[in-house]
Design a protein around this motif. Structure first.
Motif, PDB file in Angstrom:
ATOM      1  N   ILE A   1       1.700   0.926   9.874  1.00 28.78           N
ATOM      2  CA  ILE A   1       0.297   1.204   9.588  1.00 28.78           C
ATOM      3  C   ILE A   1      -0.496   1.183  10.888  1.00 28.78           C
ATOM      4  O   ILE A   1      -0.638   0.130  11.521  1.00 28.78           O
ATOM      5  CB  ILE A   1      -0.293   0.160   8.615  1.00 28.78           C
ATOM      6  CG1 ILE A   1       0.611  -0.003   7.383  1.00 28.78           C
ATOM      7  CG2 ILE A   1      -1.705   0.555   8.207  1.00 28.78           C
ATOM      8  CD1 ILE A   1       0.179  -1.123   6.458  1.00 28.78           C
ATOM      9  N   PRO A   2      -1.030   2.319  11.302  1.00 27.63           N
ATOM     10  CA  PRO A   2      -1.873   2.340  12.512  1.00 27.63           C
ATOM     11  C   PRO A   2      -3.314   1.971  12.173  1.00 27.63           C
ATOM     12  O   PRO A   2      -3.832   2.337  11.110  1.00 27.63           O
ATOM     13  CB  PRO A   2      -1.767   3.792  12.977  1.00 27.63           C
ATOM     14  CG  PRO A   2      -1.588   4.566  11.700  1.00 27.63           C
ATOM     15  CD  PRO A   2      -0.819   3.671  10.752  1.00 27.63           C
TER      16      PRO A   2
ATOM     17  N   MET B   1      -6.163  -0.536  -6.873  1.00 28.15           N
ATOM     18  CA  MET B   1      -4.954  -0.727  -7.669  1.00 28.15           C
ATOM     19  C   MET B   1      -4.924   0.270  -8.832  1.00 28.15           C
ATOM     20  O   MET B   1      -3.903   0.911  -9.104  1.00 28.15           O
ATOM     21  CB  MET B   1      -4.909  -2.167  -8.188  1.00 28.15           C
ATOM     22  CG  MET B   1      -3.599  -2.541  -8.855  1.00 28.15           C
ATOM     23  SD  MET B   1      -2.238  -2.624  -7.678  1.00 28.15           S
ATOM     24  CE  MET B   1      -0.856  -2.825  -8.808  1.00 28.15           C
ATOM     25  N   GLN B   2      -6.046   0.436  -9.510  1.00 32.11           N
ATOM     26  CA  GLN B   2      -6.120   1.368 -10.636  1.00 32.11           C
ATOM     27  C   GLN B   2      -5.885   2.810 -10.197  1.00 32.11           C
ATOM     28  O   GLN B   2      -5.317   3.611 -10.945  1.00 32.11           O
ATOM     29  CB  GLN B   2      -7.487   1.257 -11.323  1.00 32.11           C
ATOM     30  CG  GLN B   2      -7.691  -0.044 -12.086  1.00 32.11           C
ATOM     31  CD  GLN B   2      -9.075  -0.129 -12.702  1.00 32.11           C
ATOM     32  OE1 GLN B   2      -9.935   0.726 -12.466  1.00 32.11           O
ATOM     33  NE2 GLN B   2      -9.296  -1.172 -13.490  1.00 32.11           N
ATOM     34  N   GLN B   3      -6.299   3.122  -8.973  1.00 28.63           N
ATOM     35  CA  GLN B   3      -6.168   4.490  -8.470  1.00 28.63           C
ATOM     36  C   GLN B   3      -4.809   4.757  -7.828  1.00 28.63           C
ATOM     37  O   GLN B   3      -4.578   5.843  -7.295  1.00 28.63           O
ATOM     38  CB  GLN B   3      -7.290   4.766  -7.459  1.00 28.63           C
ATOM     39  CG  GLN B   3      -8.675   4.790  -8.092  1.00 28.63           C
ATOM     40  CD  GLN B   3      -9.785   4.959  -7.066  1.00 28.63           C
ATOM     41  OE1 GLN B   3      -9.564   4.837  -5.858  1.00 28.63           O
ATOM     42  NE2 GLN B   3     -10.996   5.236  -7.533  1.00 28.63           N
ATOM     43  N   GLY B   4      -3.915   3.775  -7.881  1.00 30.37           N
ATOM     44  CA  GLY B   4      -2.552   3.986  -7.414  1.00 30.37           C
ATOM     45  C   GLY B   4      -2.339   3.844  -5.924  1.00 30.37           C
ATOM     46  O   GLY B   4      -1.342   4.344  -5.389  1.00 30.37           O
TER      47      GLY B   4
ATOM     48  N   PRO C   1       0.829  -1.217   0.000  1.00 29.94           N
ATOM     49  CA  PRO C   1       0.000   0.000   0.000  1.00 29.94           C
ATOM     50  C   PRO C   1       0.857   1.258   0.000  1.00 29.94           C
ATOM     51  O   PRO C   1       1.915   1.321   0.642  1.00 29.94           O
ATOM     52  CB  PRO C   1      -0.804  -0.126   1.292  1.00 29.94           C
ATOM     53  CG  PRO C   1       0.012  -1.028   2.173  1.00 29.94           C
ATOM     54  CD  PRO C   1       0.697  -1.987   1.251  1.00 29.94           C
ATOM     55  N   THR C   2       0.406   2.251  -0.724  1.00 32.20           N
ATOM     56  CA  THR C   2       1.061   3.551  -0.769  1.00 32.20           C
ATOM     57  C   THR C   2       0.420   4.424   0.305  1.00 32.20           C
ATOM     58  O   THR C   2      -0.602   5.083   0.095  1.00 32.20           O
ATOM     59  CB  THR C   2       0.896   4.196  -2.155  1.00 32.20           C
ATOM     60  OG1 THR C   2       1.283   3.259  -3.163  1.00 32.20           O
ATOM     61  CG2 THR C   2       1.762   5.444  -2.285  1.00 32.20           C
ATOM     62  N   LEU C   3       1.031   4.431   1.483  1.00 33.90           N
ATOM     63  CA  LEU C   3       0.373   4.997   2.658  1.00 33.90           C
ATOM     64  C   LEU C   3       0.128   6.495   2.548  1.00 33.90           C
ATOM     65  O   LEU C   3      -0.847   7.012   3.098  1.00 33.90           O
ATOM     66  CB  LEU C   3       1.201   4.698   3.912  1.00 33.90           C
ATOM     67  CG  LEU C   3       1.322   3.213   4.288  1.00 33.90           C
ATOM     68  CD1 LEU C   3       2.127   3.058   5.568  1.00 33.90           C
ATOM     69  CD2 LEU C   3      -0.057   2.586   4.454  1.00 33.90           C
ATOM     70  N   GLU C   4       0.997   7.218   1.828  1.00 35.87           N
ATOM     71  CA  GLU C   4       0.812   8.668   1.744  1.00 35.87           C
ATOM     72  C   GLU C   4      -0.461   9.032   0.982  1.00 35.87           C
ATOM     73  O   GLU C   4      -0.950  10.176   1.076  1.00 35.87           O
ATOM     74  CB  GLU C   4       2.022   9.341   1.097  1.00 35.87           C
ATOM     75  CG  GLU C   4       2.383   8.811  -0.278  1.00 35.87           C
ATOM     76  CD  GLU C   4       3.429   7.710  -0.229  1.00 35.87           C
ATOM     77  OE1 GLU C   4       4.144   7.534  -1.238  1.00 35.87           O
ATOM     78  OE2 GLU C   4       3.518   7.040   0.816  1.00 35.87           O
ATOM     79  N   LYS C   5      -1.033   8.086   0.224  1.00 37.30           N
ATOM     80  CA  LYS C   5      -2.274   8.345  -0.501  1.00 37.30           C
ATOM     81  C   LYS C   5      -3.517   7.899   0.266  1.00 37.30           C
ATOM     82  O   LYS C   5      -4.636   8.136  -0.174  1.00 37.30           O
ATOM     83  CB  LYS C   5      -2.239   7.632  -1.863  1.00 37.30           C
ATOM     84  CG  LYS C   5      -1.166   8.139  -2.813  1.00 37.30           C
ATOM     85  CD  LYS C   5      -1.268   7.431  -4.149  1.00 37.30           C
ATOM     86  CE  LYS C   5      -0.219   7.956  -5.126  1.00 37.30           C
ATOM     87  NZ  LYS C   5      -0.317   7.298  -6.452  1.00 37.30           N
TER      88      LYS C   5
END
Length: 371
Positions: free
Chosen positions: A131-132, A34-37, A11-15
């Motif tokens: 990840i909290p 996944m499509q939304q990055g 997972p891209t946590l900043e998003k």
């Protein structure tokens, strides 16, 4: 036992905003995420160390690709029967998602060298993810191990000291992986690996599954009289969790009772590899007291995870007329392993392992299906 590196999707946590709601939705919404990055593919094949911190427990384990052959040959032991219809649903979900978003949770007798290696890695390296999950008071941390020397050392440890592992959670994901492998083998698309989290037995614990029974219209006195054939009964001022194996707590209307199996009944089962409260409850109490002979088909019987506590069990019991509840003591992990080693299945809903892996923390992509 094989543990294999793989190129994970993380997972891209900043998003991601609210982690609780996001990861709760991953199972259904992974393709859109996944499509939304919201996930990215890692550049190297790796094995991951995962630390799970809860308000009452901490656990450290390994996330890797397990080999289907270990399951087919019996090195990965199961203790539950699977249902073909659920396997078909799981495979269809993978076809839609093109990924396995939740690992099969496996446990094995603790190996000091493996635990030492994990501790060394998390001390020397910085966590890749933290990840909290505020709603549950949990935190997941993930370390990526891609160094070939370290990977080879870990694989050698598992090959030498972990001859077998036991499914703690994910029987249908495990069996579905094997079915999927066999279905795609002739097409030349078979992926012999599935996503697995390996946690040593010292890092996991088992909670009970409690029972709720509906449509119980016998008066309290008559029901207690029937139960007294099988139990020594003691009235309680308030509900209490069972203190040990072979003790249950019975809730009816606004009353609570402590039940202990009669010694003469237990003696009938002395020849068993392991005697489980869940087995005795299914074989003795359900048919003889409540007229239930098939626990898998009965609509009167529901289950409640012991981790939710006695107060929750009592509230569920009291929110419906003619409902009673039985609180059971957790199954012992060693007994589960003994039965699995002898290819015996536990009754449905016998174990609830903690901590449980969440969807989407580490994902394994499939490349088996046309889109």
């Amino acid at each position: 036992m094989q543990v294999n590196p793989f190129r994970a999707l993380l997972p891209t946590l900043e998003k991601i905003g609210a982690t609780d709601s996001f990861f709760a939705a991953v199972k259904e919404d992974f393709p859109r995420f996944m499509q939304q990055g919201f996930f990215e593919s890692r550049p190297k094949a790796a094995i991951y160390i995962c630390a799970i911190q809860t308000p009452v427990h901490s656990a450290l384990g390994i996330i890797a690709s397990a080999h289907v052959q270990d399951y087919l040959e019996g090195a990965i032991k199961r203790h539950e029967n699977t249902i073909p219809a659920k396997e078909a649903v799981q495979i269809q979900l993978w076809k839609e998602q093109q990924a396995m978003v939740k690992p099969v949770l496996l446990t094995y007798p603790s190996v000091e060298a493996i635990e030492d290696w994990m501790q060394k890695m998390v001390t020397q390296k910085q966590a890749l993810l933290s990840i909290p999950f505020p709603a549950e008071g949990q935190t997941y941390q993930v370390w990526e191990i891609s160094d070939p020397t370290e990977l080879q050392y870990l694989q050698e440890l598992f090959a030498a000291f972990v001859p077998r592992a036991y499914i703690a959670d994910g029987h249908h994901r495990c069996s579905s992986s094997a079915l999927l492998y066999e279905q795609t083998l002739l097409e030349g698309k078979a992926d012999p690996y599935f996503l697995a989290a390996f946690f040593p037995s010292t890092q996991l614990y088992i909670q009970a599954f409690h029972r709720l029974l509906d449509e119980v219209d016998l008066p309290v006195e008559d029901l207690l009289q029937q139960l007294e054939t099988f139990f020594l009964i003691e009235a309680l001022e308030q509900p209490e969790a069972p203190r040990h194996k072979f003790e249950l707590c019975f809730l009816i209307e606004n009353q609570a009772f402590r039940l202990n199996w009669r010694p003469e009944l237990l003696e009938r089962y002395h020849w068993k590899k392991a005697i489980l409260d869940t087995q005795l409850f299914n074989e003795v109490i359900l048919p003889n007291v409540f007229g239930i002979t098939d626990v898998r088909q009965s609509t009167r019987l529901t289950y409640l995870e012991g981790v939710k506590g006695m107060a929750h069990l009592q509230s569920q019991q009291q929110n419906k007329a003619q409902r009673v509840a039985f609180a059971l003591y957790p199954v012992d992990l060693q007994e589960m392993m003994i039965l699995a080693d002898h290819n015996q299945s536990l009754p449905p809903k016998s174990t609830w392992f903690e901590p449980r892996m969440k969807n989407g923390v580490v994902v394994k992509a499939f490349n088996l299906f046309s889109t």
